[in-house]
Motif scaffolding. Structure first.
Motif, PDB file in Angstrom:
ATOM      1  N   TYR A  57      24.901 -30.657 -13.331  1.00 29.13           N
ATOM      2  CA  TYR A  57      25.030 -31.466 -14.532  1.00 29.13           C
ATOM      3  C   TYR A  57      25.268 -30.529 -15.707  1.00 29.13           C
ATOM      4  CZ  TYR A  57      20.037 -30.432 -14.054  1.00 29.13           C
ATOM      5  OH  TYR A  57      18.837 -29.803 -13.831  1.00 29.13           O
ATOM      6  N   ASP A  58      25.596 -31.081 -16.852  1.00 30.07           N
ATOM      7  CA  ASP A  58      26.095 -30.277 -17.962  1.00 30.07           C
ATOM      8  C   ASP A  58      25.078 -29.256 -18.462  1.00 30.07           C
ATOM      9  OD1 ASP A  58      27.987 -29.503 -19.878  1.00 30.07           O
ATOM     10  OD2 ASP A  58      27.137 -30.839 -21.381  1.00 30.07           O
ATOM     11  N   SER A  59      23.807 -29.627 -18.507  1.00 29.80           N
ATOM     12  CA  SER A  59      22.800 -28.767 -19.140  1.00 29.80           C
ATOM     13  C   SER A  59      22.030 -27.902 -18.147  1.00 29.80           C
ATOM     14  CB  SER A  59      21.805 -29.639 -19.915  1.00 29.80           C
ATOM     15  OG  SER A  59      21.143 -30.535 -19.035  1.00 29.80           O
ATOM     16  N   GLY A 177      23.949 -39.615 -21.736  1.00 25.82           N
ATOM     17  CA  GLY A 177      24.606 -40.592 -22.594  1.00 25.82           C
ATOM     18  C   GLY A 177      24.436 -42.047 -22.193  1.00 25.82           C
ATOM     19  N   LYS A 178      24.774 -42.390 -20.954  1.00 22.12           N
ATOM     20  CA  LYS A 178      24.761 -43.805 -20.567  1.00 22.12           C
ATOM     21  C   LYS A 178      23.365 -44.337 -20.248  1.00 22.12           C
ATOM     22  CE  LYS A 178      26.150 -42.843 -15.750  1.00 22.12           C
ATOM     23  NZ  LYS A 178      27.224 -43.093 -14.753  1.00 22.12           N
ATOM     24  N   PHE A 179      22.354 -43.496 -20.387  1.00 22.30           N
ATOM     25  CA  PHE A 179      20.979 -43.925 -20.111  1.00 22.30           C
ATOM     26  C   PHE A 179      20.186 -44.160 -21.397  1.00 22.30           C
ATOM     27  CE2 PHE A 179      22.488 -41.404 -16.577  1.00 22.30           C
ATOM     28  CZ  PHE A 179      22.200 -42.218 -15.489  1.00 22.30           C
ATOM     29  N   LYS A 180      20.845 -44.012 -22.536  1.00 19.49           N
ATOM     30  CA  LYS A 180      20.159 -44.200 -23.814  1.00 19.49           C
ATOM     31  C   LYS A 180      19.679 -45.644 -23.936  1.00 19.49           C
ATOM     32  CE  LYS A 180      20.658 -43.270 -28.749  1.00 19.49           C
ATOM     33  NZ  LYS A 180      21.562 -42.834 -29.832  1.00 19.49           N
ATOM     34  N   LEU A 200      16.328 -36.991 -19.918  1.00 18.79           N
ATOM     35  CA  LEU A 200      16.378 -38.399 -20.319  1.00 18.79           C
ATOM     36  C   LEU A 200      15.263 -38.718 -21.305  1.00 18.79           C
ATOM     37  CD1 LEU A 200      17.114 -40.090 -16.867  1.00 18.79           C
ATOM     38  CD2 LEU A 200      18.732 -39.657 -18.714  1.00 18.79           C
ATOM     39  N   ALA A 201      14.061 -38.183 -21.053  1.00 21.55           N
ATOM     40  CA  ALA A 201      12.929 -38.448 -21.940  1.00 21.55           C
ATOM     41  C   ALA A 201      13.147 -37.862 -23.333  1.00 21.55           C
ATOM     42  CB  ALA A 201      11.651 -37.884 -21.323  1.00 21.55           C
ATOM     43  N   ARG A 202      13.867 -36.746 -23.413  1.00 26.72           N
ATOM     44  CA  ARG A 202      14.149 -36.109 -24.707  1.00 26.72           C
ATOM     45  C   ARG A 202      15.251 -36.821 -25.476  1.00 26.72           C
ATOM     46  NH1 ARG A 202      14.023 -31.315 -21.692  1.00 26.72           N
ATOM     47  NH2 ARG A 202      16.300 -31.304 -21.635  1.00 26.72           N
ATOM     48  N   ASN A 203      16.194 -37.392 -24.743  1.00 18.93           N
ATOM     49  CA  ASN A 203      17.455 -37.780 -25.366  1.00 18.93           C
ATOM     50  C   ASN A 203      17.735 -39.278 -25.402  1.00 18.93           C
ATOM     51  OD1 ASN A 203      17.980 -35.062 -25.752  1.00 18.93           O
ATOM     52  ND2 ASN A 203      19.166 -34.870 -23.872  1.00 18.93           N
ATOM     53  N   GLY A 204      16.719 -40.076 -25.691  1.00 15.83           N
ATOM     54  CA  GLY A 204      16.994 -41.457 -26.055  1.00 15.83           C
ATOM     55  C   GLY A 204      16.648 -42.532 -25.056  1.00 15.83           C
ATOM     56  N   SER A 205      16.253 -42.199 -23.849  1.00 15.88           N
ATOM     57  CA  SER A 205      15.787 -43.248 -22.942  1.00 15.88           C
ATOM     58  C   SER A 205      14.462 -43.794 -23.472  1.00 15.88           C
ATOM     59  CB  SER A 205      15.596 -42.703 -21.529  1.00 15.88           C
ATOM     60  OG  SER A 205      16.831 -42.310 -20.964  1.00 15.88           O
ATOM     61  N   ILE A 206      14.290 -45.098 -23.371  1.00 20.78           N
ATOM     62  CA  ILE A 206      13.080 -45.723 -23.908  1.00 20.78           C
ATOM     63  C   ILE A 206      11.833 -45.213 -23.180  1.00 20.78           C
ATOM     64  CG2 ILE A 206      11.849 -47.908 -24.175  1.00 20.78           C
ATOM     65  CD1 ILE A 206      14.577 -49.255 -24.530  1.00 20.78           C
ATOM     66  N   GLN A 207      11.914 -45.215 -21.864  1.00 19.35           N
ATOM     67  CA  GLN A 207      10.802 -44.736 -21.042  1.00 19.35           C
ATOM     68  C   GLN A 207      11.368 -44.226 -19.722  1.00 19.35           C
ATOM     69  OE1 GLN A 207       7.426 -44.620 -21.834  1.00 19.35           O
ATOM     70  NE2 GLN A 207       7.241 -43.443 -19.959  1.00 19.35           N
ATOM     71  N   VAL A 208      10.810 -43.115 -19.241  1.00 15.70           N
ATOM     72  CA  VAL A 208      11.246 -42.543 -17.968  1.00 15.70           C
ATOM     73  C   VAL A 208      10.046 -42.473 -17.033  1.00 15.70           C
ATOM     74  CG1 VAL A 208      12.298 -40.567 -16.820  1.00 15.70           C
ATOM     75  CG2 VAL A 208      12.999 -41.169 -19.152  1.00 15.70           C
TER      76      VAL A 208
END
Length: 485
Positions: A57-59, A177-180, A200-208
């Protein structure tokens, strides 16, 4: 060159070291790569390529330090930091291929569709060019370098097909991106699962939610005194498991307090992660138990808890070993157990010393050095410098070892490297060095078990090995030491 031709399937890390090892011993390598660039899973593209298994993945950042991860005669640049991005790893692989002039032996966009035994001995390799054309070539030897990450593995959950949200394997994951603004379940307990869940937890998902069957043992990339964790183990350490346990408890003294407890410690996964404890205590990431079933937009856990309003599930659940171009009986037994002597030579073929499978393991340590030693050993067998035991002896050896089925298992690479190095005759002798070069002997025995040590003695030594070994600490700390003179 001897004129003996070697077909190498795949131009990832295993393929590159196999090409180089063949050239070192005077063999003629011909590498077939089905994509248009080298690097295998380190060749990043925005979209999953046709037929691609594992992907970065990218990061992504390496889980092992550069000094433990490099090839034995080609260090990473001194100016690079201890842990590396996917971009730098791919750049390194290109530099390696250019330095040793490997690319001219690679045919790109060539997909091997079948390997058969040739009438007069050796192998017939059937290749497709992707546009309907097929060719056949005869080779004396074959090195299969496609790795274990070839076919994605999805757990079989009731309701899987009825889930309405995003449902992907981690090999399709590129960024958050698409998991925000979604509630996301990540399934898995190893490195990728932890990194994806934290991102995902850092970048906008409501809850992981991180779903794990048996918990995990988390260790940081940087240990005590800002030393990469994998530089803390040496040949003098008998119990490496104890070292790993201590490292994991340096940042997280009690895994149970943040939900990472291991219900079955012997089967728990290992996760390199610097961030998970922070995501958990901030409430954005919650470890949970395994999954019982999926609903239309829900996930039911084995403890009866129901997670509602789930918009996505990411399965970081590993891969299955697949060789569509080989006969199953060559590499598997009736119970689907991998039949490879020391994870390299298939005992199911008539002449095991004419075929090698490189990279058929997942590593609990750095993979590059182990892949390189596998390739060096295989080529030494091809040129008859090293002889394999009888088939009966090889089967007896396999029978005594843990079973490796189509769903791969991880191995501890440092002891495995020592075993391979003994086969080739490149394991350094502490007592010989102690007399001739005591400083080097102490560095090899009590310092990190870096790959350069396998170029000190035996065939194909490297003049730069001693300096590289003695420069490990400087090369590790200098890139990040802003106060250096």
């Amino acid at each position: 060159m001897s004129g003996k031709r070697v077909a190498i399937i795949g131009a990832g890390v295993a393929g590159l070291v196999s090409i180089k090892s063949c050239l070192e011993e005077g063999l003629q390598p011909v590498c077939f790569e089905r994509h248009d660039d080298i690097g295998g899973l380190w060749y990043y593209t925005e979209q999953l390529r046709k037929g691609q298994g594992a992907a970065t993945y990218d990061s992504v950042v390496t889980n092992h330090s550069k000094e433990m991860s490099c090839f034995s005669d080609f260090p990473f640049p001194k100016a690079w930091p201890p842990f590396l991005s996917r971009l730098r790893v791919h750049e390194y692989l290109h530099s390696y291929a250019d330095h040793f002039a490997l690319k001219k032996y690679i045919t790109f966009n060539a997909n091997v569709i079948r390997i058969e035994t040739a009438i007069d001995g050796g192998w017939t390799v059937i290749i497709s060019n992707g546009i309907g054309g097929k060719t056949e070539e005869i080779f004396d030897y074959v090195m299969v370098c496609t790795g274990v990450f070839s076919e994605t593995h999805f757990p079989s959950y009731p309701g899987f097909e009825n889930f309405d949200g995003i449902k992907i394997h981690s090999n399709e994951y590129r960024d958050s991106g698409k998991f925000k603004d979604k509630r996301v379940v990540v399934v898995g307990a190893a490195n990728t699962a932890g990194e994806v869940a934290c991102e995902l937890a850092r970048n906008g998902s409501i809850q992981v939610f991180l779903s794990m069957r048996n918990g995990t043992l988390v260790f940081p990339r940087i240990g005590v005194q800002c030393i990469p964790w994998d530089l803390l183990s040496s040949r003098s350490v008998v119990d490496r498991g104890r070292i790993l346990d201590k490292i994991s408890k340096w940042r997280i003294q009690d895994h149970t307090k943040i939900g990472l407890q291991c219900s079955e410690p012997a089967t728990a996964s290992i996760m390199a992660n610097d961030d998970i404890q922070d995501r958990i205590v901030q409430g954005k990431l919650e470890p949970v138990v395994g999954i019982e079933k999926l609903g239309k937009n829900s996930v039911t856990l084995v403890d009866g808890r129901i997670l509602d309003d789930i918009g996505a599930v990411v399965f970081a659940t590993g891969y299955k070993i697949a060789f569509p171009f080989l006969k199953d009986t060559w590499v598997f037994d009736e119970s689907d157990n991998l039949q490879l002597y020391k994870l390299v030579f298939p005992v199911g073929v008539d002449e095991p010393d004419r075929m090698a499978l490189i990279g058929m393991f997942a590593s609990a340590g750095a993979a590059f050095p182990a892949l390189e030693l596998q390739a060096r050993w295989a080529v030494n067998v091809f040129v008859k410098r090293v002889k394999l035991p009888s088939k009966e002896q090889m089967r007896a050896y396999i029978e005594k070892k843990p079973k490796y089925g189509r769903f791969y298992r991880s191995i501890s690479t440092l002891p495995y490297q020592e075993e391979l190095a003994e086969e080739i005759g490149v394991n350094p002798s502490f007592w010989k060095m102690l007399i001739s070069d005591p400083r080097l002997a102490m560095a090899c025995w009590y310092g990190p078990q870096v790959p350069y040590t396998y170029r000190l003695q035996g065939p194909r030594t490297w003049d730069g090995a001693r300096e590289a070994i003695l420069s490990v600490w400087e090369n590790t700390t200098s890139p990040t030491n802003s106060y250096r003179s």
